[in-house]
Design a protein around this motif. Structure first.
Motif, mmCIF file in Angstrom:
data_model
loop_
_atom_site.group_PDB
_atom_site.id
_atom_site.type_symbol
_atom_site.label_atom_id
_atom_site.label_comp_id
_atom_site.label_asym_id
_atom_site.label_seq_id
_atom_site.Cartn_x
_atom_site.Cartn_y
_atom_site.Cartn_z
ATOM 1 N N ARG A 215 0.853 -1.189 0.000
ATOM 2 C CA ARG A 215 0.000 0.000 0.000
ATOM 3 C C ARG A 215 0.895 1.248 0.000
ATOM 4 O O ARG A 215 1.946 1.280 0.640
ATOM 5 N N PRO A 216 0.490 2.301 -0.706
ATOM 6 C CA PRO A 216 1.349 3.482 -0.863
ATOM 7 C C PRO A 216 1.293 4.430 0.335
ATOM 8 O O PRO A 216 0.311 4.462 1.080
ATOM 9 N N LEU A 217 2.347 5.212 0.503
ATOM 10 C CA LEU A 217 2.384 6.266 1.519
ATOM 11 C C LEU A 217 3.506 7.240 1.147
ATOM 12 O O LEU A 217 4.614 6.815 0.826
ATOM 13 N N VAL A 218 3.199 8.530 1.185
ATOM 14 C CA VAL A 218 4.177 9.553 0.795
ATOM 15 C C VAL A 218 4.276 10.617 1.879
ATOM 16 O O VAL A 218 3.361 10.796 2.691
ATOM 17 N N MET A 219 5.409 11.342 1.883
ATOM 18 C CA MET A 219 5.662 12.387 2.870
ATOM 19 C C MET A 219 5.768 13.730 2.160
ATOM 20 O O MET A 219 6.352 13.824 1.084
ATOM 21 N N GLY A 220 5.201 14.775 2.786
ATOM 22 C CA GLY A 220 5.260 16.113 2.230
ATOM 23 C C GLY A 220 5.645 17.140 3.275
ATOM 24 O O GLY A 220 5.689 16.855 4.479
ATOM 25 N N GLN A 221 5.920 18.362 2.815
ATOM 26 C CA GLN A 221 6.340 19.447 3.705
ATOM 27 C C GLN A 221 5.646 20.736 3.284
ATOM 28 O O GLN A 221 5.539 21.045 2.096
ATOM 29 N N LEU A 222 5.158 21.470 4.269
ATOM 30 C CA LEU A 222 4.576 22.790 4.042
ATOM 31 C C LEU A 222 5.049 23.697 5.164
ATOM 32 O O LEU A 222 4.537 23.652 6.277
ATOM 33 N N GLY A 223 6.075 24.506 4.884
ATOM 34 C CA GLY A 223 6.679 25.309 5.939
ATOM 35 C C GLY A 223 7.274 24.410 7.000
ATOM 36 O O GLY A 223 8.080 23.524 6.713
ATOM 37 N N GLU A 224 6.856 24.616 8.255
ATOM 38 C CA GLU A 224 7.327 23.782 9.361
ATOM 39 C C GLU A 224 6.522 22.497 9.501
ATOM 40 O O GLU A 224 6.878 21.619 10.299
ATOM 41 N N SER A 225 5.461 22.368 8.744
ATOM 42 C CA SER A 225 4.563 21.218 8.880
ATOM 43 C C SER A 225 5.052 20.025 8.068
ATOM 44 O O SER A 225 5.505 20.185 6.930
ATOM 45 N N THR A 226 4.956 18.852 8.677
ATOM 46 C CA THR A 226 5.230 17.592 7.990
ATOM 47 C C THR A 226 3.908 16.858 7.824
ATOM 48 O O THR A 226 3.087 16.840 8.738
ATOM 49 N N MET A 227 3.716 16.271 6.654
ATOM 50 C CA MET A 227 2.463 15.566 6.426
ATOM 51 C C MET A 227 2.697 14.267 5.665
ATOM 52 O O MET A 227 3.727 14.076 5.017
ATOM 53 N N PHE A 228 1.719 13.385 5.789
ATOM 54 C CA PHE A 228 1.760 12.074 5.145
ATOM 55 C C PHE A 228 0.420 11.834 4.469
ATOM 56 O O PHE A 228 -0.621 12.272 4.951
ATOM 57 N N ALA A 229 0.449 11.111 3.344
ATOM 58 C CA ALA A 229 -0.784 10.864 2.607
ATOM 59 C C ALA A 229 -0.649 9.611 1.759
ATOM 60 O O ALA A 229 0.460 9.155 1.457
ATOM 61 N N SER A 230 -1.795 9.089 1.349
ATOM 62 C CA SER A 230 -1.801 7.932 0.453
ATOM 63 C C SER A 230 -1.306 8.301 -0.940
ATOM 64 O O SER A 230 -0.733 7.458 -1.633
ATOM 65 N N GLU A 231 -1.552 9.563 -1.358
ATOM 66 C CA GLU A 231 -1.157 9.991 -2.694
ATOM 67 C C GLU A 231 -0.637 11.425 -2.669
ATOM 68 O O GLU A 231 -1.085 12.242 -1.863
ATOM 69 N N THR A 232 0.234 11.736 -3.609
ATOM 70 C CA THR A 232 0.820 13.074 -3.688
ATOM 71 C C THR A 232 -0.203 14.141 -4.055
ATOM 72 O O THR A 232 -0.007 15.312 -3.752
#
Length: 492
Positions: A199-216
């Motif tokens: 199953r997929p999982l990706v990591m993203g960044q927005l300023g100081e925030s870190t986030m994770f999601a199934s899709e980009t």
């Protein structure tokens, strides 16, 4: 199929599509984290349209709102977001593959553990959940849901390890199957992917925030940068002060990500394991044209999932691409209609043939898959009623012969058309002039591989090949039980 599921679908042929079970999204170190999660879940709505939930942490307490239905209407109200304060939150959209359709099974699931609050959002399916559940109940655990996800909570709660991280890893080492998980705790956020990366999982960044999601695509919606994929077997911890640590608690295993993410599940504007889904689907269509050419006047996609493959097929074959089936975007959900005749008319509310274009033409229909065959039958019939001279069907995946046990809502194997019939029989069933599928090696070629490796396949393609990459404890137990019951009947 769950009795309430048709109330929340947007595909008029929802009874004949493989459906991804869930989509998950989490963010930490963000003002109004729950609002960001709600936006991310909107982008992941295609992965689960039965129910949605968000759990936030405000530094002292956890707050949860869960509801049946779409994200819109449940999480686009100010009072709901105000009731989910804090700078850390995780969310979930759901189709059910394990557990009945009810609010108690809607995620994130939350529990108070010895270490504090624990909220978990899960995409996938634990293939030994029933066995683990029986063992946990014998040891005194009391379950509040029928979801396989709750098994993880009880394994963490009953682990004898000291730290929450070690308890969590101990739990993961006991489960089989496929999972991507986002966990919110007082210590921070944990995101992890099963050792095979099914199953997929990706990591993203927005300023100081870190986030994770199934899709980009969920990052695109909230304005975040896609950093990278979580690697198979990787566990990432983000603390509330922004520290990020990566752990790899499992031994090295050859990854087997789900190949159907590229064929159908993921949105075409997503990046999956470094590849553009849209580009891959065009390449699949082009390979399909190379393997299965046909003399025709028009290439027509079955909306909406067949569009990129149809573009690739048209470009490779030189046959014009046309929108021969027009979709109405103003029908919010599939109506539950009494009687087959009225139900068929309901289908036409959403999709209708472009009669002036089709009449007298030889058409090639491009779709992503055939499951039960009812969709293809209706589409071919629609083309003939619109005056098509010939109707040829080309499918951008190999025949779906086997059920999925890794978090995809598939029919029983006996209900899969490709399990019951060969390609010729399937062609007769849907009343097409011809029917062809891309080969398994052709599918791998479109994904950048020379062909499917016989010994160590690069993807999980069990729905096509029956080559399941993990043990299936619960399924094996069911088979044994059925055999024992049949034997008992014969003895009697």
């Amino acid at each position: 199929m769950d009795p309430l599921a048709p109330m929340f679908t947007t595909n008029p042929f929802d009874d004949d599509k493989l459906r991804e079970e869930c989509g998950i999204f989490g963010v930490i170190q963000a003002e109004t984290a729950s609002a960001i999660v709600a936006l991310g879940l909107h982008a992941l709505q295609h992965r689960g349209q039965e129910a949605a939930g968000i759990t936030s942490w405000d530094g002292h307490d956890f707050h949860t709102h869960r509801a049946m239905g779409h994200v819109a209407g449940n999480f686009d109200r100010d009072e709901v977001i105000r009731g989910l304060p804090g700078n850390s939150a995780c969310g979930h959209v759901r189709y059910s593959t394990t557990g009945e359709t009810s609010l108690r099974n809607v995620q994130p699931l939350y529990a108070e553990l010895n270490s504090g609050g624990f909220a978990i959002a899960h995409n996938g399916n634990i293939s030994n959940a029933m066995k683990l559940r029986r063992e946990l109940i014998r040891r005194g655990s009391i379950f509040q849901s029928t979801s396989d996800t709750e098994v993880i909570i009880h394994l963490v709660a009953t682990s004898t390890y000291r730290t929450l991280l070690d308890k969590f890893i101990d739990a993961l080492k006991q489960i089989e199957g496929a999972y991507s998980l986002i966990v919110t705790t007082p210590e921070g956020m944990i995101a992890c992917r099963d050792p095979l990366g099914i199953r997929p999982l990706v990591m993203g960044q927005l300023g100081e925030s870190t986030m994770f999601a199934s899709e980009t695509v969920a990052f695109d919606v909230v304005g975040a940068e896609h950093v990278r994929s979580i690697e198979p077997g990787e566990l990432v911890i983000v603390t509330h002060d922004g520290q990020i640590r990566s752990h790899r608690p499992f031994g090295e295993v050859h990854p087997r990500p789900c190949i159907f993410e590229h064929v159908y599940f993921s949105r075409p504007d997503s990046i999956v394991d470094g590849s553009s889904v849209y580009s891959v689907r065009k390449a699949i269509g082009a390979q399909l044209a190379v393997e299965n050419p046909v003399d025709a006047d028009l290439v027509i996609p079955v909306p909406d999932s067949g569009v990129p493959a149809a573009i690739g097929y048209a470009q490779q074959s030189g046959i014009p691409f046309e929108l021969g089936i027009i979709r109405s975007h103003y029908i919010g959900r599939t109506f539950i209609q009494p009687g087959d005749k009225v139900r068929h008319l309901g289908v036409k509310l959403k999709h209708n043939a472009n009669r002036a274009l089709i009449s007298g033409k030889r058409v090639v229909l491009i779709d992503d898959s055939i499951v039960r065959g009812t969709t293809s039958l209706k589409i071919v019939q629609m083309m003939r009623e619109a005056g098509a001279k010939e109707v040829h069907m080309r499918i951008a995946s190999p025949p779906t012969k086997h059920s999925c046990f890794y978090g995809v809502d598939t029919p029983e194997r006996t209900k899969l058309l490709a399990h019951r019939l060969d390609v010729g029989g399937m062609q007769d069933f849907i009343h097409a002039d011809s029917l062809s599928f891309i080969s398994i090696d052709g599918l791998y070629k479109a994904l950048g591989e020379a062909k499917r490796a016989d010994i160590r396949p690069q993807y999980c393609d069990a729905c096509f090949t029956g080559d399941y990459p993990t043990t299936l404890t619960d399924q094996d137990d069911v088979v044994v039980q059925n055999q024992l019951e049949l034997l008992a009947e014969r003895v009697v």
